[in-house]
Design a protein around this motif. Structure first.
Motif, mmCIF file in Angstrom:
data_model
loop_
_atom_site.group_PDB
_atom_site.id
_atom_site.type_symbol
_atom_site.label_atom_id
_atom_site.label_comp_id
_atom_site.label_asym_id
_atom_site.label_seq_id
_atom_site.Cartn_x
_atom_site.Cartn_y
_atom_site.Cartn_z
ATOM 1 N N GLU A 47 -3.872 79.532 -20.149
ATOM 2 C CA GLU A 47 -4.902 78.922 -19.315
ATOM 3 C C GLU A 47 -5.855 80.005 -18.825
ATOM 4 O O GLU A 47 -5.423 81.000 -18.224
ATOM 5 N N VAL A 48 -7.148 79.804 -19.070
ATOM 6 C CA VAL A 48 -8.166 80.754 -18.638
ATOM 7 C C VAL A 48 -9.256 79.997 -17.888
ATOM 8 O O VAL A 48 -9.844 79.057 -18.425
ATOM 9 N N ASP A 128 -10.780 84.505 -15.843
ATOM 10 C CA ASP A 128 -9.543 84.856 -15.163
ATOM 11 C C ASP A 128 -8.373 84.144 -15.820
ATOM 12 O O ASP A 128 -8.319 82.909 -15.843
ATOM 13 N N VAL A 129 -7.440 84.939 -16.354
ATOM 14 C CA VAL A 129 -6.279 84.386 -17.041
ATOM 15 C C VAL A 129 -5.250 83.958 -16.004
ATOM 16 O O VAL A 129 -4.718 84.782 -15.260
ATOM 17 N N MET A 130 -4.970 82.666 -15.974
ATOM 18 C CA MET A 130 -3.984 82.124 -15.038
ATOM 19 C C MET A 130 -2.591 82.145 -15.647
ATOM 20 O O MET A 130 -1.609 82.415 -14.970
ATOM 21 N N VAL A 131 -2.507 81.830 -16.941
ATOM 22 C CA VAL A 131 -1.248 81.874 -17.689
ATOM 23 C C VAL A 131 -1.558 82.485 -19.050
ATOM 24 O O VAL A 131 -2.485 82.040 -19.739
ATOM 25 N N ALA A 132 -0.793 83.506 -19.426
ATOM 26 C CA ALA A 132 -1.018 84.185 -20.708
ATOM 27 C C ALA A 132 0.123 83.887 -21.666
ATOM 28 O O ALA A 132 1.261 84.265 -21.416
ATOM 29 N N GLY A 134 -0.644 84.232 -25.273
ATOM 30 C CA GLY A 134 -1.310 84.543 -26.528
ATOM 31 C C GLY A 134 -2.701 83.959 -26.608
ATOM 32 O O GLY A 134 -2.960 82.861 -26.105
ATOM 33 N N GLY A 135 -3.618 84.716 -27.228
ATOM 34 C CA GLY A 135 -4.968 84.214 -27.466
ATOM 35 C C GLY A 135 -5.841 84.132 -26.232
ATOM 36 O O GLY A 135 -6.766 83.314 -26.187
ATOM 37 N N MET A 186 -2.167 81.976 -32.752
ATOM 38 C CA MET A 186 -0.810 82.431 -32.419
ATOM 39 C C MET A 186 -0.533 82.345 -30.929
ATOM 40 O O MET A 186 -1.392 82.641 -30.103
ATOM 41 N N ASP A 187 0.698 81.956 -30.600
ATOM 42 C CA ASP A 187 1.150 82.067 -29.215
ATOM 43 C C ASP A 187 1.816 83.434 -29.047
ATOM 44 O O ASP A 187 1.869 84.247 -29.972
ATOM 45 N N TYR A 188 2.332 83.701 -27.846
ATOM 46 C CA TYR A 188 2.869 85.035 -27.570
ATOM 47 C C TYR A 188 4.067 85.366 -28.466
ATOM 48 O O TYR A 188 4.197 86.493 -28.954
ATOM 49 N N ALA A 189 4.952 84.389 -28.698
ATOM 50 C CA ALA A 189 6.141 84.646 -29.509
ATOM 51 C C ALA A 189 5.761 85.097 -30.914
ATOM 52 O O ALA A 189 6.413 85.968 -31.491
#
Length: 249
Positions: A47-48, A128-132, A134-135, A186-189
């Motif tokens: 979420e950004v 502002d990145v609220m939840v990171a 990936g991407g 891609m997600d973080y994993a």
């Protein structure tokens, strides 16, 4: 006679998406009541929050140039990741990654703006990145475009600038080479175990604005690069359709 063992299929993506399938994407506009333009970009769990703020001034170095300016700032909230990170303001300086990303956002958006028509104005794009997960940089660019379009539309409706400052549409998406193959968004994993990853910024005329491709575990081939671009084109077209939908509603 012993039959040959059939080749094993590549492992599935962590969330079982197809290689050319993006995460669930949403772009929500007008999430900030004060900013001239705002958009909450969600790419899966990422979420950004993107806001566009208009100032009636330009940087000192632009004095006398009769142009406006578009610039960006990017940052992560302390608990945007699995473990808390100190705010960069607390540490007294920005990380190199932060500076790189906000420069990418700024120059990507400036590439589609007629700065002469913004004469005397600066538009700040705060991402502002609220939840990171990936991407984050590509979500920031995609959401910042929506916020910028809203801000420029507001200036035009108020008669403060002439129409036509926003000359094109852009979106951005990531691709990578993973154990599951060449994949889109891609997600973080996936990003944490990628052989190579790339970030792609595209205009609606299908012109590449920026391509960032990095080999992580091995060199990549020309055909792999071409496949990443093919997938990025698919993803960016879908994102542009969503941008158009939310801006017309």
């Amino acid at each position: 006679m012993i039959s040959p063992t059939p080749p094993s299929a590549p492992p599935a993506r962590p969330d079982n998406r197809a290689c050319d399938q993006m995460r669930d994407i949403s772009l929500t506009t007008h999430v900030n009541p004060y900013a001239e333009g705002s958009c909450l970009a969600k790419f899966g769990a990422t979420e950004v929050l993107c806001t566009a703020s208009v100032q009636r001034k330009t940087p000192m170095w632009m004095r006398g140039q009769k142009r406006g300016w578009v610039t960006a700032e990017y940052g992560m909230l302390p608990r945007a990741t699995h473990e808390r990170k100190d705010r960069e303001a607390t540490r007294g300086k920005q990380e190199g990654r932060t500076i790189e990303i906000q420069r990418l956002i700024g120059r990507s958006l400036r590439s589609v703006v007629n700065l002469e028509l913004l004469d005397g104005y600066t538009i700040w794009l705060d991402c502002d990145v609220m939840v990171a997960d990936g991407g984050t940089r590509t979500a920031a660019i995609t959401g910042a475009y929506v916020a910028l379009a809203l801000a420029i539309s507001s200036l035009e409706k108020d008669g403060k600038i002439k129409p036509g400052a926003l000359q094109s549409q852009i979106a951005a998406i990531s691709c990578g080479i993973t154990p599951a193959g060449i994949v889109l968004d891609m997600d973080y994993a996936e990003d944490a175990n990628t052989h190579a990853d790339g970030n792609f910024v595209l205009s609606c005329a299908e012109h590449w604005i920026e391509l960032q491709i990095s080999a992580e575990q091995r060199p990549i081939t020309a055909s792999e690069t071409a496949e990443m671009q093919r997938l990025a084109l698919i993803g960016c077209k879908q994102l542009m359709a969503l941008q158009q939908q939310v801006l017309s509603s």
